[in-house]
Design an enzyme around this catalytic site. Sequence first.
Site, PDB file in Angstrom:
ATOM      1  N   GLY B  31       0.784  -1.227   0.000  1.00  0.00           N
ATOM      2  CA  GLY B  31       0.000   0.000   0.000  1.00  0.00           C
ATOM      3  C   GLY B  31       0.814   1.274   0.000  1.00  0.00           C
ATOM      4  O   GLY B  31       0.271   2.364  -0.194  1.00  0.00           O
ATOM      5  N   CYS B 240     -27.890  -9.105 -16.394  1.00  0.00           N
ATOM      6  CA  CYS B 240     -27.297  -8.891 -17.715  1.00  0.00           C
ATOM      7  C   CYS B 240     -28.266  -9.372 -18.789  1.00  0.00           C
ATOM      8  O   CYS B 240     -28.786 -10.491 -18.739  1.00  0.00           O
ATOM      9  CB  CYS B 240     -25.972  -9.633 -17.835  1.00  0.00           C
ATOM     10  SG  CYS B 240     -25.305  -9.623 -19.520  1.00  0.00           S
ATOM     11  N   CYS B 243     -26.400 -12.638 -20.615  1.00  0.00           N
ATOM     12  CA  CYS B 243     -26.109 -13.898 -19.934  1.00  0.00           C
ATOM     13  C   CYS B 243     -26.889 -14.082 -18.646  1.00  0.00           C
ATOM     14  O   CYS B 243     -26.781 -15.109 -17.999  1.00  0.00           O
ATOM     15  CB  CYS B 243     -24.616 -14.027 -19.640  1.00  0.00           C
ATOM     16  SG  CYS B 243     -24.088 -12.974 -18.266  1.00  0.00           S
ATOM     17  N   CYS B 265     -23.146  -7.084 -19.003  1.00  0.00           N
ATOM     18  CA  CYS B 265     -21.914  -7.256 -18.232  1.00  0.00           C
ATOM     19  C   CYS B 265     -20.815  -6.361 -18.761  1.00  0.00           C
ATOM     20  O   CYS B 265     -20.571  -6.299 -19.962  1.00  0.00           O
ATOM     21  CB  CYS B 265     -21.399  -8.696 -18.339  1.00  0.00           C
ATOM     22  SG  CYS B 265     -22.305  -9.882 -17.373  1.00  0.00           S
ATOM     23  N   CYS B 271     -18.923 -12.541 -19.570  1.00  0.00           N
ATOM     24  CA  CYS B 271     -20.247 -12.626 -20.191  1.00  0.00           C
ATOM     25  C   CYS B 271     -20.256 -13.660 -21.311  1.00  0.00           C
ATOM     26  O   CYS B 271     -21.161 -14.492 -21.395  1.00  0.00           O
ATOM     27  CB  CYS B 271     -20.638 -11.253 -20.727  1.00  0.00           C
ATOM     28  SG  CYS B 271     -22.383 -11.103 -21.143  1.00  0.00           S
TER      29      CYS B 271
END
Lengths: 257, 284, 366
Positions: B31, B240, B243, B265, B271
């Site tokens: 970080g 979606c 899908c 998606c 997808c």
Amino acid sequence: MSAPLLVARGLGKRFGAVTACRDIGFELEEGEALAIVGESGSGKTTLLHMIAGLMTPDSGEVRYRLRDGAMRDLATLSEAERRALMRTDWGFVHQDAARGLRMNVSAGGNIGERLMALGDRHYGRIRQSAAQWLERVEIPIGRLDDSPATYSGGMRQRLQIARNLVTAPRLVFMDEPTGGLDVSVQARLLDLIRTLISEMGLAVVLVTHDLSVARLLSNRILVMKQGEVIESGLTDRVLDDPRAPYTQLLVSSVLAA
Amino acid sequence: MSERAYNFAYLDEQTKRMIRRAILKAVAIPGYQVPFASREMPMPYGWGTGGVQVTAAILGPDDVLKVIDQGADDTTNAVSIRAFFARTADVATTTDTREATIIQTRHRVPETSLTENQILVYQVPIPEPLRFLEPRETETRTMHALAEYGVMHVKLYEDISRHGHIATAYAYPARVAGRYIMDPSPIPKFDNPKLDNCPALQLFGAGREKRIYAVPPYTKVVSLDFEDHPFERTKFEAACEFCGARDSYLDEVVTDDRGGRMFVCSDTDYCEKRQAAQSRKAAE
Amino acid sequence: MYVAVKGGEKAIRNAHRLLADKRRGRRELREIETAEIEEQLALAVDRVMSEGSLYDRRIAALAIKQARGDLIEAIFLVRAYRTTLPRLGFAEPLDTAAMTLRRRISATFKDLPGGQVLGPTFDYTHRLIDFGLDAPAQTETPELAEAVAETSPRVTDLIARDDLIEREARPEAGAPVADITRDPLAFPAPRDARLQNLARGDEGFLLGLAYSTQRGYGRNHPFVGEIRCGEADVELFVEDLGFAVSLGEIAITECQMINQFKGGDGHPARFTRGYGLAFGQSERKAMSMALVDRALRADDYAEERKGPAQDEEFVLSHSDNVQATGFVEHLKLPHYVDFQAELGLIRQLRREQDGQPEASQQEAAE
């Protein structure tokens, strides 16, 4: 009796050819309020900044007693220690409240910041503490979410005080806390400050050119002229029975209320 | 002037070494933003030069590279970057998340879970999470060094007092390994939970700002919040259109000028895989 | 039925082809030659070399041609090219006192050794568009006078002889010089790093900042001590030979500003200075750089930093136009995922404001 909270010795500062402070020293006990008075140019603000660690003295030292009892020379504090002190044990009330506040943050955020900086993570509790403090400094609760940009001068000063006191500091520095405010607003603010000092047992170093402010808030007084302390002692004694000619002049030139 | 021969993946080996050293420091201090001497690249600053430099430094001839932007392989900048590496490194490229060993991404984390054999390289515009609260680099460096992050929570407090919610929808700040607060790049907050305890190595490159940071595998990443206002993952109202997925990040597509809308998606590979699986099932 | 967008690759290829076509323009017009740009658009070439940070007139001219005249795009091309070049060593510091002078002026003295040489300048032209230039014409070849043998000492050296101007700090021999292309800039930045940053900085940005100092945002009472345009020798110290060898000449512009004097506190009053240097004849850039250099030296003179030109982080972080244009123009890239996230948030907030708290709570719950 415990050791003093703050000890200053031989403090000096020069700006080019001008000597702002020369050989200043004093001791401050816990719960004691010290006023530093003088005209503008007397060096009182420079002195305040040196004591608060905001300016490095050219000579002398300032020692402060930490919560664990150790006496520390401020010049030896690391940046981390100094900032931690500023956030917990100390407060600094600026003459211009805007300097001591985040003007684009709400009153609640301003008061809550120190708590959040110390790890408080409960929004509801932080908000409640902020609300309690708002009440304590006599600002209407409905203003909690307002930014201090919408506050009057007196209210901003109260908010600044709340922001500083929320972590129950032991020592508060004040630079002309009532400067620039209406006389009636000043009076109420001074009353509030006096109550808080007494209730919280705060030690205070207060800079002011206004002798009535010094009389109302402080136990002891330092009178400065051209960088030097020309008289010091108990506030009432010095103001009722000034010994140095300059102090006499200052006292006599205060307009009768 | 004829085309010069470029080193593998464009950067010279000295530069790659310098970048890898910065990456190692970043991995050692999760970080923490490590400054590095970002090179001028043949694409503009702000268009992925940091991500490209990180990828170029770690890429080997046996790697399989996937590049996505907004979750899709076919967006213009992803196409451009993939072409860059194909040209300068002649490395195998793929659109299949599972096949890739290195995935360079802009603004999304793939829906498909990553493995220990993979590295995710994020393109970062502004690495400093405190930047908009404090524009000075000298000050933010000190704040990170002293873990002085109170001002971040002040911002979240303000959001709640003003909107009733934390009003950050993307680039949502998170605490890494309990110490440094980082900006995960402008991924939607929907993706933040994927960073936590991820088996893959996650590297973040900011070319213009000249910083690299990292989240080592299986590292704790916690999005900032309050106890009584916990971090909440976005939920979509729709599924979606292609899908049927209810658990992936959806793009809103405007289909006509009468307010017609459709959700699909964002992760095109995810997808397509789901659609393919559904077709197979239908065929059985 | 809606079909997912594909074909990004094809679109890019076609865009490139269209661009090449536009760059060439109408085929009945003759194609511009690089040599023509190098020669007749010399000042554009000078700017691209300075900010591209590479002295190569031909490369700069080629970049301008490729960039269709967009100078920042050309600068970007030069920078990207520069990155690939091998580094052979460091030149000796340029001796501008030994320059071949084409132009040399000083605002601080009416006359001085070496004289005031106007050189080829727009300074005293009347800005009237010359329509005669529209058609090819014969330009007279002026008679050149004999070169003056007189030496032209630097104005700042003349004043320094009387100790009236601050001396530039001499670094120790062999002390490392900052290299901002190798190490990321850190603040506070040392002067060598600042000057490097300013040298490659955008002329427009520095011009605005310089102008602001003159209008009171960090005023430092400047005088042009000297502007010199001409050629300076580039020398490389060769280890094996034990002496420096000249690699050739480069055209440069140097500006020495003489600014507000400072003194007191035991120090005698002396003029202060600002320095600017650019490739080619780039006076605007060199002067602006000198004004901003002086402004950024606020700490050296115990000056309060009040104007934007005195704000080191602000100036040095935003002076690079390649970085700046990259980030500004990156907004053209798709951002629809983040925009989607914002849409979601704003819709949620509006729902709550419009008084449907139950629905949003259900949605918001994990």
